[in-house]
Motif scaffolding. Structure first.
Motif, short mmCIF file in Angstrom:
data_model
loop_
_atom_site.label_atom_id
_atom_site.label_comp_id
_atom_site.label_asym_id
_atom_site.label_seq_id
_atom_site.Cartn_x
_atom_site.Cartn_y
_atom_site.Cartn_z
N UNK A 21 0.91 -1.30 -0.06
CA UNK A 21 0.13 0.04 0.11
C UNK A 21 0.81 1.15 0.15
N UNK A 22 1.79 1.18 0.99
CA UNK A 22 2.62 2.60 0.99
C UNK A 22 3.81 2.77 -0.11
N UNK A 23 4.48 1.82 -0.30
CA UNK A 23 5.54 1.72 -1.23
C UNK A 23 5.02 1.80 -2.77
N UNK A 24 3.88 0.91 -2.75
CA UNK A 24 3.26 0.51 -4.25
C UNK A 24 2.38 1.53 -4.61
N UNK A 25 1.78 2.32 -3.86
CA UNK A 25 0.79 3.10 -4.16
C UNK A 25 0.92 4.78 -3.54
N UNK A 26 0.90 4.59 -2.46
CA UNK A 26 0.94 6.12 -1.71
C UNK A 26 2.15 7.00 -2.13
N UNK A 27 3.36 6.12 -1.83
CA UNK A 27 4.62 6.88 -2.18
C UNK A 27 4.92 7.03 -3.83
N UNK A 28 3.97 6.63 -4.50
CA UNK A 28 4.15 6.97 -6.06
C UNK A 28 3.09 8.25 -6.53
N UNK A 29 2.20 8.39 -5.25
CA UNK A 29 1.49 9.47 -5.86
C UNK A 29 1.34 10.88 -4.74
N UNK A 30 1.51 10.46 -3.44
CA UNK A 30 1.11 11.44 -2.54
C UNK A 30 2.41 12.29 -2.25
N UNK A 31 3.50 12.11 -2.36
CA UNK A 31 4.85 13.20 -2.11
C UNK A 31 4.60 14.10 -2.72
N UNK A 32 4.41 14.32 -4.11
CA UNK A 32 4.32 15.63 -4.94
C UNK A 32 3.30 16.40 -4.12
N UNK A 33 1.89 15.91 -4.21
CA UNK A 33 0.81 16.66 -3.40
C UNK A 33 1.15 17.25 -2.00
N UNK A 34 1.78 16.48 -1.08
CA UNK A 34 2.09 16.79 0.03
C UNK A 34 3.18 17.91 0.15
N UNK A 35 4.16 17.75 -0.88
CA UNK A 35 5.33 18.78 -0.84
C UNK A 35 4.77 19.96 -1.15
N UNK A 36 3.58 20.05 -1.96
CA UNK A 36 2.99 21.29 -2.44
C UNK A 36 2.35 22.04 -1.34
N UNK A 37 1.87 21.16 -0.63
CA UNK A 37 1.04 21.61 0.92
C UNK A 37 2.15 22.32 1.79
N UNK A 38 3.24 21.52 1.80
CA UNK A 38 4.25 21.82 2.95
C UNK A 38 4.78 23.01 2.26
#
Length: 344
Positions: A45-62
């Motif tokens: 879940x984390x490495x196969x899905x979340x970390x492929x999509x979420x970091x970019x969006x979270x980085x924009x939020x940060x």
């Protein structure tokens, strides 16, 4: 024995760049007390899905909330540490559960100063698997592996301490003074409902049915949901809020499993649709302002409210390095130095 204190907060990426956010999220979400599913499924879940999509969006939020001097959560935690250190005469170190400011480094800093008895202070008013428990469990693992001669005592949840409620209430009153708000929303970080049941030491009390949190039980010692509602109740009682002018909600859900409800975003939307023009929101699950308070609430929450026809959206800051909060924590630490058997 020489005593010392280790304050522990959640953590932050080293920068708001996607690579650093990805590294941070990977550590955070792979914690078995955050996403409590079997390791293989969690890794997929984390490495196969979340970390492929979420970091970019979270980085924009940060990037929206990042200060010139660094992560707001880190900077505010450091200010809190510095102020406490000026009030007490034992070493005070700071660590984060996730990120580069590790608990191991914090313990090592204290050991280097000759400390052999540590007060581990998770900076969370309420107990939760994904906050307090993961800190205390990791600290004990590190003690056994690297610091076998170290004695560690942990500060329990302080959500219902009368002096904490007074400090929180004073802060809310101060920041809302002169504000013409119709409704105050207490927004707490959400957790999956299964976390509540897993933390139920009675194995039978927590049904999340609307009544169990108000029914006395030993389960409440580790029930995050009860402790959140209790903070709302105690503050409302302290500040003499009228029934119907305040409510409780939960933010930051992840995935498709049932999380604690009502959800904050939907509650803000509902209040706007009901004709509330002026609302305020406070986030008592956090002691330091962070991504969840500065971006998710102050920015996204306000946008939702305005889209629903709302006018004024007031956010109450976390306690951060508020002088009364500093005095409170300093007093608790001082009491601990005088009474080694009990923690605050």
């Amino acid at each position: 024995m020489k005593k010392g204190v280790l304050l522990v907060n959640l953590g932050s990426p080293d920068s708001p760049e996607p690579k650093d956010v990805k590294k941070y999220l990977g550590e955070f979400l792979m914690d078995e007390r955050v996403i409590d599913i079997p390791f293989v499924a969690r890794a997929l879940l984390v490495k196969g899905i979340i970390l492929k999509t979420r970091p970019k969006a979270s980085a924009a939020a940060y990037k929206k909330i990042w200060w010139d001097v660094g992560s707001p959560l880190i900077v505010l935690s450091e200010r809190l540490q510095s102020k406490i250190q000026k009030q007490i005469d034992i070493p005070v170190a700071l660590a984060m559960r996730y990120g580069s400011m590790t608990i191991k480094k914090g313990l090592q800093e204290l050991v280097n100063k000759g400390v052999n008895e540590v007060l581990l202070f998770p900076l969370y008013p309420q107990f939760a698997m994904a906050t307090t428990e993961t800190i205390t469990v990791l600290a004990e693992e590190l003690r056994q592996q690297y610091f076998p001669n170290l004695k560690i005592e942990s500060v329990p949840a302080f959500y219902n301490k009368s002096d904490y409620i007074e400090v929180l209430s004073n802060s809310i009153k101060h920041h809302l003074e002169g504000k013409n708000y119709e409704h105050l929303l207490f927004s707490y970080h959400g957790v999956p409902e299964r976390h509540i049941r897993k933390s139920d030491i009675t194995k039978s009390h927590c049904k999340i049915d609307g009544s169990c949190c108000a029914t006395p039980s030993k389960a409440h010692e580790f029930c995050y949901r009860h402790q959140c509602y209790e903070v709302t109740r105690l503050v409302a009682e302290k500040l003499k809020f009228k029934e119907g002018t305040y409510s409780t909600s939960f933010q930051s859900r992840l995935g498709f499993d049932p999380w604690l409800q009502p959800y904050t975003d939907r509650t803000i939307e509902r209040l706007g649709k009901q004709g509330i023009k002026n609302m305020a929101i406070v986030t008592p699950a956090f002691v330091s302002d962070c991504l969840e308070t500065l971006e998710e609430i102050a920015m996204e929450g306000q946008e939702i409210f305005h889209e629903m026809g709302g006018k004024d959206f007031t956010t109450v800051p976390c306690l951060n390095d508020d002088d009364e909060f500093v005095d409170l924590l300093s007093n608790w630490i001082t009491e601990w130095t005088k009474t080694p058997v009990e923690v605050i």
